[in-house]
Design an enzyme around this catalytic site. Structure first.
Site, PDB file in Angstrom:
ATOM      1  N   HIS A  30       3.218   5.159  12.975  1.00  0.00           N
ATOM      2  CA  HIS A  30       2.098   6.078  12.712  1.00  0.00           C
ATOM      3  C   HIS A  30       2.286   7.452  13.357  1.00  0.00           C
ATOM      4  O   HIS A  30       1.306   8.185  13.550  1.00  0.00           O
ATOM      5  CB  HIS A  30       0.765   5.469  13.172  1.00  0.00           C
ATOM      6  CG  HIS A  30       0.294   4.349  12.312  1.00  0.00           C
ATOM      7  ND1 HIS A  30      -0.919   3.733  12.498  1.00  0.00           N
ATOM      8  CD2 HIS A  30       0.859   3.710  11.250  1.00  0.00           C
ATOM      9  CE1 HIS A  30      -1.082   2.769  11.604  1.00  0.00           C
ATOM     10  NE2 HIS A  30      -0.005   2.732  10.833  1.00  0.00           N
ATOM     11  N   ASP A  68       4.286  -4.787   3.329  1.00  0.00           N
ATOM     12  CA  ASP A  68       3.732  -3.538   3.850  1.00  0.00           C
ATOM     13  C   ASP A  68       4.901  -2.678   4.338  1.00  0.00           C
ATOM     14  O   ASP A  68       5.453  -1.880   3.589  1.00  0.00           O
ATOM     15  CB  ASP A  68       2.754  -3.861   4.980  1.00  0.00           C
ATOM     16  CG  ASP A  68       1.957  -2.658   5.458  1.00  0.00           C
ATOM     17  OD1 ASP A  68       2.516  -1.551   5.467  1.00  0.00           O
ATOM     18  OD2 ASP A  68       0.790  -2.820   5.853  1.00  0.00           O
ATOM     19  N   GLU A 122      -5.052   1.889   2.528  1.00  0.00           N
ATOM     20  CA  GLU A 122      -4.925   0.741   3.438  1.00  0.00           C
ATOM     21  C   GLU A 122      -5.093   1.162   4.881  1.00  0.00           C
ATOM     22  O   GLU A 122      -5.672   0.425   5.695  1.00  0.00           O
ATOM     23  CB  GLU A 122      -3.564   0.069   3.241  1.00  0.00           C
ATOM     24  CG  GLU A 122      -3.361  -1.229   4.011  1.00  0.00           C
ATOM     25  CD  GLU A 122      -2.770  -1.036   5.412  1.00  0.00           C
ATOM     26  OE1 GLU A 122      -2.627  -2.032   6.145  1.00  0.00           O
ATOM     27  OE2 GLU A 122      -2.434   0.119   5.765  1.00  0.00           O
ATOM     28  N   HIS A 153       0.842  -1.201   0.000  1.00  0.00           N
ATOM     29  CA  HIS A 153       0.000   0.000   0.000  1.00  0.00           C
ATOM     30  C   HIS A 153       0.872   1.245   0.000  1.00  0.00           C
ATOM     31  O   HIS A 153       2.018   1.238   0.443  1.00  0.00           O
ATOM     32  CB  HIS A 153      -0.985  -0.017   1.166  1.00  0.00           C
ATOM     33  CG  HIS A 153      -0.439   0.338   2.509  1.00  0.00           C
ATOM     34  ND1 HIS A 153      -0.411   1.632   2.985  1.00  0.00           N
ATOM     35  CD2 HIS A 153       0.063  -0.436   3.509  1.00  0.00           C
ATOM     36  CE1 HIS A 153       0.087   1.645   4.214  1.00  0.00           C
ATOM     37  NE2 HIS A 153       0.387   0.404   4.551  1.00  0.00           N
TER      38      HIS A 153
END
Length: 703
Positions: free
Chosen positions: A507, A424, A395, A348
């Site tokens: 993140h 990923d 994603e 992604h």
């Protein structure tokens, strides 16, 4: 590269007889049929994946090239549905086209979620207040002045609360039981939970909602980068919530936000992420009961009380759900003998922030795979089967791009997809980690013998053997990357590859090129290793005359699962159906393995041998789909796979046979003993029938 047969010269002189004309036309028809269906000389029978192609692929590795790709991908944030994400899409498209690879996109209109405003403050008994920061102090703006999205939980409802805070550890049901045992109740409170303990952020919010909380704060309690905020989504399930079970194509059916099928996907109470530093301030202000003894081993010494209060929290979050356009990008390398069979490589492209690790380390690897395959094409190589390079969008919002594409292409995938290979986060740290469906275990082991571990200098296989990790091959039952729709909805054999178990800037705004270059992979040799494994897996699956699947490994895994299950169930439940079906599957797997070995040894050429290989490969491809059940999991029908899938309760005792896992959990809730046993037994029968379907597919014969 094998050349196409020259057209035959037909020199027919004189006036032909009617019979001669008929024979000539018949011969031309036959030649035409074989020219269309077998355009290459029938004498060409590739053995295993060409050693020349493998050597060229490995020798064309370049850590500096991957580093340059990653730098370009991380110049700015690229959150799905934004202008900057569209810029990254164009970068990938232009790269594929610059390599002369046929490239196309698919577009979907989907529901995404963005923050508008958030605030959090502490209010003390003496009347004073403290406003708490809700974003990283640095790295919140890119080099062009574009801001990183503020920390938030996508699909959280808007809401505000003024209430006491309660610390709930990991937010598991057992944690709430421990609090209740001390007389602590969270109803009407803002709960503070730490990540970990087996629960995802969505499950943490769901448990808090079930226990009466009015809002949730979630933090990670790592030792480094403690001022980072972990963004993420809290939606239940995968894919676009407005088009459950079908693709969100332009002009297609969409449900309304008030539809019950849509609303059940979202939590009812708001939530926000916290940094470890901010969480420590909140937790340090709590009084009330002491932290339960069983939590203390993994908690910092500063967390002593769980609350509620006495400090009050003022919590506010405003967000918006809006329809946005997302794009998947594809590059196609057509196969020469079996162009209708596809090996898919996917990563992604979208990121919460700069995304150096997640996902751009994988995107950089995909761009390098494209470069190296293009180099092979220029050297005369063409794969036996087609290769599809896939760059997914959205994603991070729940595998939306890949899920919509799988739903749109479900029939073609069922008959044409050989395998899906997912990367990923290519590099998170040290050590290779691989997940797969079990028939691909043997291929993974063989490939790791050809790729060096950059941290030891040995082959990855040798390093695994030294540390005694038994290859560390995991399974694909979780819903945490784009393999989920391929395995759990479409039944496609799949692999997931990454270096490093986890990383501390996940993140956050610190997931940047600088972090990767200074901490994650300074030499970029781990990137080279992952790209090498990814590419070699694809080369074998695309080029080997017999697909490198070994279902004996699958049979052994199923037997292991049955043994674990027998230790958890009482004598009232019979595992005999599982025993019989696994024995049948093991027998079919052994027969197919023997057949594969014999066909690999046949050096003779001819279309009969080619057809035998094709028929065997079809069975090897399709067997995984036998584990699918049309009705899906109870209450979660989208998940069709009865061996690998997410259990309803993340605290389930088993991480396989999700239907059985659900029945074991649900059967303990308000069920009579007879109902409990019947429910579990029914799910055992369902799995047994699925295993028998897979065995039948391997055999390839009608009953």
């Amino acid at each position: 590269m094998v050349q196409i047969l020259p057209k035959p010269n037909n020199a027919i002189t004189g006036k032909p007889s009617p019979l001669g004309t008929f024979v000539a036309i018949l011969l031309l028809c036959i030649l035409g049929f074989y020219t269309l269906h077998y355009p290459y000389p029938v004498s060409h029978v590739p053995s295993s994946s060409s050693s020349t192609a493998i050597d060229l692929f490995l020798s064309s590795a370049s850590n500096s090239t991957i580093s340059s790709y990653l730098r370009s991908l991380t110049l700015h944030p690229h959150l799905a549905g934004t202008k900057l994400a569209a810029d990254t899409t164009r970068l990938v498209i232009n790269h594929f086209r610059s390599l002369n690879l046929p490239t196309h996109t698919t577009t979907y209109t989907t529901l995404l979620s963005y923050p508008l405003h958030s605030s959090l403050s502490l209010h003390f008994a003496n009347g004073s207040a403290l406003k708490l920061p809700l974003t990283e102090p640095v790295h919140s703006i890119d080099q062009t002045g574009q801001p990183v999205v503020p920390p938030y939980h996508a699909y959280s409802p808007s809401g505000s609360a003024y209430a006491r805070a309660v610390f709930v550890n990991y937010g598991r049901e057992r944690d709430y039981r421990a609090l209740r045992a001390q007389g602590v109740h969270v109803s009407g409170c803002v709960v503070v939970a730490r990540k970990g303990g087996g629960l995802g952020r969505g499950a943490i919010v769901e448990k808090a909602e079930e226990n009466g909380a009015v809002a949730v704060l979630v933090y990670g309690d790592g030792d480094t980068w403690r001022d980072g905020f972990e963004r993420g989504h809290v939606m239940r399930g995968v894919g676009d919530p407005l088009s459950p079970d079908w693709a969100s194509v332009d002009g297609g059916e969409t449900l309304g936000l008030d539809d019950s099928e849509v609303s059940k996907r979202f939590p009812k109470i708001p939530s926000l992420p916290l940094s470890a530093e901010v969480a420590e301030i909140v937790l340090g202000s709590l009084g009330g009961s002491l932290v339960p003894l069983e939590w203390r081993g993994t908690l910092g010494s500063k967390v002593r009380h769980v609350g509620p209060g006495p400090t009050m929290l003022s919590f506010s979050y405003q967000g918006e759900k809006k329809v946005a356009t997302i794009q998947n990008v594809f590059a196609v390398i057509k196969g020469w003998e079996e162009p209708d069979r596809y090996v898919l490589l996917g990563n992604h492209r979208d990121a919460w922030t700069f995304g150096a690790v997640d996902p751009s380390s994988g995107t950089a690897a995909l761009l390098d795979i494209a470069r190296r395959f293009s180099f092979l094409l220029g050297s005369g190589w063409t794969p036996r089967r087609s290769i599809l390079l896939c760059s997914w969008d959205a994603e991070e919002f729940g595998m939306i791009g890949s899920t919509e594409w799988v739903e749109q292409n479900l029939m073609n995938l069922g008959s044409k997809a050989v395998a899906y290979l997912n990367v990923d986060c290519a590099v998170q740290g040290s050590g290779l980690f691989v997940g797969s469906t079990p028939q691909l275990d043997h291929l993974i082991v063989e490939v790791t013998k050809k790729v060096k571990d950059p941290d030891s200098g040995e082959s990855i296989y040798n390093n695994w053997a030294v540390i005694g990790e038994d290859y560390n091959i995991q399974r694909l039952g979780a819903v945490d990357s784009d393999f989920a729709p391929f395995v759990q909805h479409a039944g496609i054999p799949s692999i997931d590859v990454y270096y490093g178990r986890d990383f501390p800037v996940y993140h956050t705004a610190y997931d940047s090129y600088n972090w990767m270059a200074e901490h994650g992979d300074p030499s970029f040799q781990r990137h080279v290793a992952v790209t090498g494994i990814w590419g070699l897996l694809a080369l074998h699956l695309a080029d080997d005359s017999i697909l490198p699947f070994n279902y004996v490994s699958y049979a052994n895994q199923l037997l292991s699962y049955k043994k674990k299950l027998s230790n958890l169930l009482d004598q009232q439940v019979s595992l005999h159906p599982l025993t019989v079906s696994i024995e049948e599957f093991a027998s079919a797997a052994k027969e197919v393995d023997d057949e594969s070995k014999k066909l690999r040894l046949q050096e003779t050429a001819g279309h009969i041998v080619d057809l035998k290989r094709r028929e065997l490969n079809d069975r090897l491809m399709l067997a995984e789909k036998g584990f699918l059940d049309a009705d899906g999991l109870d209450g979660r029908q989208w998940f069709k796979h009865l061996v690998f899938g997410p259990p309803r309760e993340q605290e389930s005792k088993i991480d396989f046979f999700p239907g059985i896992a659900d029945s074991m959990t649900q059967a303990s809730k308000e069920r009579s003993e007879r109902e409990r046993v019947a429910e579990i037994q029914h799910e055992i029968w369902r799995v047994a029938r699925a295993i028998q379907r897979a065995a039948s597919a391997l055999k390839g014969e009608f009953t």
